[in-house]
Motif scaffolding. Sequence first.
Motif, PDB file in Angstrom:
ATOM      1  N   ARG A 236       0.809  -1.220   0.000  1.00 55.75           N
ATOM      2  CA  ARG A 236       0.000   0.000   0.000  1.00 55.75           C
ATOM      3  C   ARG A 236       0.842   1.269   0.000  1.00 55.75           C
ATOM      4  N   GLU A 237       1.994   1.232   0.695  1.00 59.12           N
ATOM      5  CA  GLU A 237       2.828   2.430   0.812  1.00 59.12           C
ATOM      6  C   GLU A 237       3.900   2.521  -0.267  1.00 59.12           C
ATOM      7  N   HIS A 238       4.378   1.380  -0.750  1.00 56.21           N
ATOM      8  CA  HIS A 238       5.502   1.401  -1.696  1.00 56.21           C
ATOM      9  C   HIS A 238       5.214   0.665  -3.004  1.00 56.21           C
ATOM     10  N   GLY A 239       3.992   0.197  -3.173  1.00 58.08           N
ATOM     11  CA  GLY A 239       3.627  -0.425  -4.430  1.00 58.08           C
ATOM     12  C   GLY A 239       4.274  -1.769  -4.693  1.00 58.08           C
ATOM     13  N   VAL A 240       4.714  -2.461  -3.646  1.00 56.23           N
ATOM     14  CA  VAL A 240       5.364  -3.764  -3.819  1.00 56.23           C
ATOM     15  C   VAL A 240       4.339  -4.772  -4.322  1.00 56.23           C
ATOM     16  N   GLU A 241       4.725  -5.490  -5.383  1.00 52.44           N
ATOM     17  CA  GLU A 241       3.817  -6.457  -6.013  1.00 52.44           C
ATOM     18  C   GLU A 241       4.223  -7.898  -5.769  1.00 52.44           C
ATOM     19  N   LEU A 242       5.491  -8.121  -5.420  1.00 53.10           N
ATOM     20  CA  LEU A 242       5.965  -9.489  -5.289  1.00 53.10           C
ATOM     21  C   LEU A 242       6.913  -9.610  -4.104  1.00 53.10           C
ATOM     22  N   ILE A 243       6.743 -10.688  -3.347  1.00 50.66           N
ATOM     23  CA  ILE A 243       7.595 -11.000  -2.206  1.00 50.66           C
ATOM     24  C   ILE A 243       8.410 -12.236  -2.532  1.00 50.66           C
ATOM     25  N   ASN A 244       9.725 -12.110  -2.475  1.00 52.52           N
ATOM     26  CA  ASN A 244      10.619 -13.254  -2.654  1.00 52.52           C
ATOM     27  C   ASN A 244      11.070 -13.699  -1.265  1.00 52.52           C
ATOM     28  N   LEU A 245      10.550 -14.822  -0.807  1.00 53.26           N
ATOM     29  CA  LEU A 245      10.891 -15.304   0.529  1.00 53.26           C
ATOM     30  C   LEU A 245      12.292 -15.910   0.523  1.00 53.26           C
ATOM     31  N   ALA A 246      13.147 -15.421   1.417  1.00 50.41           N
ATOM     32  CA  ALA A 246      14.524 -15.909   1.500  1.00 50.41           C
ATOM     33  C   ALA A 246      14.669 -17.024   2.528  1.00 50.41           C
ATOM     34  N   ASP A 247      13.565 -17.506   3.068  1.00 44.82           N
ATOM     35  CA  ASP A 247      13.611 -18.577   4.070  1.00 44.82           C
ATOM     36  C   ASP A 247      14.216 -19.845   3.482  1.00 44.82           C
ATOM     37  N   GLU A 248      14.914 -20.597   4.326  1.00 48.43           N
ATOM     38  CA  GLU A 248      15.339 -21.928   3.918  1.00 48.43           C
ATOM     39  C   GLU A 248      14.143 -22.872   3.863  1.00 48.43           C
ATOM     40  N   ASN A 249      13.220 -22.693   4.798  1.00 51.70           N
ATOM     41  CA  ASN A 249      12.079 -23.618   4.892  1.00 51.70           C
ATOM     42  C   ASN A 249      10.945 -22.932   5.665  1.00 51.70           C
ATOM     43  N   PRO A 250      10.164 -22.062   5.011  1.00 50.14           N
ATOM     44  CA  PRO A 250       9.156 -21.271   5.736  1.00 50.14           C
ATOM     45  C   PRO A 250       7.980 -22.069   6.252  1.00 50.14           C
ATOM     46  N   THR A 251       7.768 -23.280   5.721  1.00 50.44           N
ATOM     47  CA  THR A 251       6.556 -24.036   6.039  1.00 50.44           C
ATOM     48  C   THR A 251       6.785 -25.105   7.103  1.00 50.44           C
ATOM     49  N   VAL A 252       7.856 -25.012   7.868  1.00 49.02           N
ATOM     50  CA  VAL A 252       8.170 -26.039   8.864  1.00 49.02           C
ATOM     51  C   VAL A 252       6.984 -26.305   9.784  1.00 49.02           C
ATOM     52  N   SER A 253       6.406 -25.240  10.316  1.00 47.98           N
ATOM     53  CA  SER A 253       5.251 -25.376  11.210  1.00 47.98           C
ATOM     54  C   SER A 253       3.974 -25.144  10.417  1.00 47.98           C
ATOM     55  N   LYS A 254       3.182 -26.178  10.255  1.00 44.81           N
ATOM     56  CA  LYS A 254       1.927 -26.022   9.528  1.00 44.81           C
ATOM     57  C   LYS A 254       1.014 -25.021  10.217  1.00 44.81           C
ATOM     58  N   LYS A 255       1.018 -25.030  11.545  1.00 45.58           N
ATOM     59  CA  LYS A 255       0.159 -24.118  12.306  1.00 45.58           C
ATOM     60  C   LYS A 255       0.556 -22.673  12.056  1.00 45.58           C
ATOM     61  N   ALA A 256       1.842 -22.369  12.155  1.00 51.45           N
ATOM     62  CA  ALA A 256       2.305 -20.990  11.954  1.00 51.45           C
ATOM     63  C   ALA A 256       2.104 -20.547  10.511  1.00 51.45           C
ATOM     64  N   TRP A 257       2.405 -21.442   9.567  1.00 54.35           N
ATOM     65  CA  TRP A 257       2.253 -21.079   8.157  1.00 54.35           C
ATOM     66  C   TRP A 257       0.786 -20.870   7.802  1.00 54.35           C
ATOM     67  N   ARG A 258      -0.096 -21.709   8.344  1.00 53.04           N
ATOM     68  CA  ARG A 258      -1.535 -21.542   8.098  1.00 53.04           C
ATOM     69  C   ARG A 258      -2.005 -20.207   8.678  1.00 53.04           C
ATOM     70  N   ALA A 259      -1.488 -19.842   9.844  1.00 50.15           N
ATOM     71  CA  ALA A 259      -1.866 -18.560  10.451  1.00 50.15           C
ATOM     72  C   ALA A 259      -1.433 -17.393   9.568  1.00 50.15           C
ATOM     73  N   PHE A 260      -0.250 -17.513   8.964  1.00 45.61           N
ATOM     74  CA  PHE A 260       0.212 -16.449   8.071  1.00 45.61           C
ATOM     75  C   PHE A 260      -0.659 -16.370   6.823  1.00 45.61           C
ATOM     76  N   LEU A 261      -0.967 -17.513   6.227  1.00 47.89           N
ATOM     77  CA  LEU A 261      -1.804 -17.507   5.035  1.00 47.89           C
ATOM     78  C   LEU A 261      -3.158 -16.857   5.326  1.00 47.89           C
ATOM     79  N   ASP A 262      -3.769 -17.230   6.438  1.00 39.34           N
ATOM     80  CA  ASP A 262      -5.069 -16.647   6.812  1.00 39.34           C
ATOM     81  C   ASP A 262      -4.947 -15.140   7.012  1.00 39.34           C
ATOM     82  N   ALA A 263      -3.864 -14.712   7.656  1.00 38.81           N
ATOM     83  CA  ALA A 263      -3.683 -13.284   7.924  1.00 38.81           C
ATOM     84  C   ALA A 263      -3.466 -12.506   6.633  1.00 38.81           C
TER      85      ALA A 263
END
Length: 515
Positions: A236-263
Motif C-alpha cells: 500500500r505504501e511502496h507499491g510492492v507487487e511481489l515478495i521473494n521469501l529468503a527462508d530456507e524452509n518457511p513451512t516447517v510449522s503447519k500451524k504458523a504457516w496456516r496462520a500467516f496464510l489466513d492473515a
Amino acid sequence: MKIVLINPPHTAIGSRVPDDHLPPLGLLAIGGPLIDAGHEVRLVDAEFGPMPLDSVVRDALDGFPDFVLIGHSGSTSAHPTALLIAGMIKEREPATIIIYGGVFPTYHWRDILAATDVFDFIVRGEGEATVVALIEALEMHQPPASVAGIAFRNDLRRPFATQAVMTIAELDAYRVGWELIDHSRYSYWGGKRAVVMQFSRGCPHLCNYCGQRGFWTRWRHRDPKKFAREIAWLHREHGVELINLADENPTVSKKAWRAFLDALIAENVPVLIVGSTRADDIVRDADILHLYRKAGVIRWLLGMENTDEQTLQLIRKGGSTSSDREAIRLLRKHGILSMATWVAGFEDEGFRDLWRGFRQLIAYDPDQIQALYVTPHRWTPFFRIARDRKVIQKDARLWDYKHQVLHMTRLKPWMLFFSVKLIEVAVQSRPKALARILFHPDPEQRHSMRWYTKMGRRVWFREVWGFLVQDGRVKDGPTLAEFWGAPQDAEEESMTVARPPRKPAETVVAISSNA
C-alpha cells in the motif's frame, strides 16, 4: 555515527543477466536496528550497473563515514570482491573502520584475519544485535572483546573470536530498514516491484551439504499477523507487487504457516509470493494448498537436489522421490508453479547416471528446472566426505553453484557441463512444457513462465560462452581440504541457542497443585 552499508557487485551469471534486481535483505536487516539506535545510515548497492569498484569506494566514502559495513547474500563467491573493496577503502581512508559479515566470514574468520588487515571486525552469525553492540562499544571506547559474536585481531595481532552470540529468539524485535532503498529501483518476475523478506530463519532438517542450516542454528518464525501486515504495508505504501521469501524452509510449522496464510488473505492485497520449501511439506499441506494460492503463492522452488535415492541418502536429504513427484502434482493441481533443483556432482557420476537422472526429471514433470553443481562448504558435514576430491576451479568468485568446482573421474569437465546443458534444454523444451508456456490459462503464470524462459535462455548462452572462453580450470588442482583448509563441521552451529532456565521440580509441583 555515520555508517555506510555496501552490497558488493556479484560476478555470478544469474546476477548479471536479468534486468531485475532485488534489495539486499541482510544489509537492510542490519540497517533498521542501526537507524533505531540513532545512527546515520546509508546504503550503497553496487549491484546496479554493476558499479565499477572505484565508483563504489568513492560513493561509500562520500561524507567521511565512521564505519563501513560490507556483506553479501552470496558471501563465498562475493568474498574476493568484498576484499578488493575493503582494501581500496583502507588505502584511501585508513581510519575508516570496516566491519564484515555474512555466512562465509562467519566460518572463515581465522583465514581472513590472518591473511589481511583490511577488515577490522567480522560479525559472526546473526548481526542485528551484534553490530549495534559493537558500534556502541567502539563509540564509548570500550574493549571490543566485551561484545559477543565478533572476531578481530587482538593486541598480539592474532585472529581472536569472542564467545558465540545467542540466536535472536524474537525475530520481530528488529525491523528491516526499508527506508534505505528506493523501492522503484527493485523488481523481479519481469518488472514487478519486489522485495526480499523472511518469515522464518533456519531449518530443522539435517541435509549435510547445506551451508545455511548451521548458520541460523535453529528454526524460528515471525509473528504471522505482523508479517502479513508488513507485506500489506509494503504494497500500500511502496507499491510492492511481489515478495521473494529468503527462508530456507518457511513451512516447517503447519500451524504458523496456516496462520500467516489466513492473515495475508484477510489483508486482501494483490501480492505474489515466490520462495522455496520442501516437497514433504507440500504433501503434508495437501488440504490447505488452496490457501497457498489464495494468499498469492505462485511458485515454490523445491529443493530436491537429486533424483537418485542413494544420493539422497548420502546427503541426508530426508525426502524421497515419491514425495517429490507428488508435491509437483499437487502444486500444479492448485495453480502453483514448481521449480525443481537438480544438483550434479554429489557422487562420481557417469553418462548412464546422468541419463537416469534425466529420465526421472521427465517423470517428475516440473514446470521449471534449476540445474546446479555441488559446491561444498567447509563448515558442512559433506565437506568432510568430499575433502579428498580434487578442485578444478580455484577462482572463489565462481563457487556460486552454477560452475563445476570438483573433479569427476569418469567425466571430463566439458562432458559434465554439456550434459547438464542438454538436460536443461530437454526438460524445458518438451512439448508439454512449451504448451504451458504458450497457452497456460492463468495469465499471471503464463507471464512468469515466459519471463523465466527468456532469462534462462540468456543465462544458458552466457554459461556456454563462459565455459568455452572465460572460466579458467585446472587439471591437477589441490584437494578440497588443501584449497579451503581442514573441515569445520564441528563448528557448524555458528550461534548458541537461548533456552529458558528449567524450574526446580518442587516449584513445578507447587504450581500444579495450585492449579
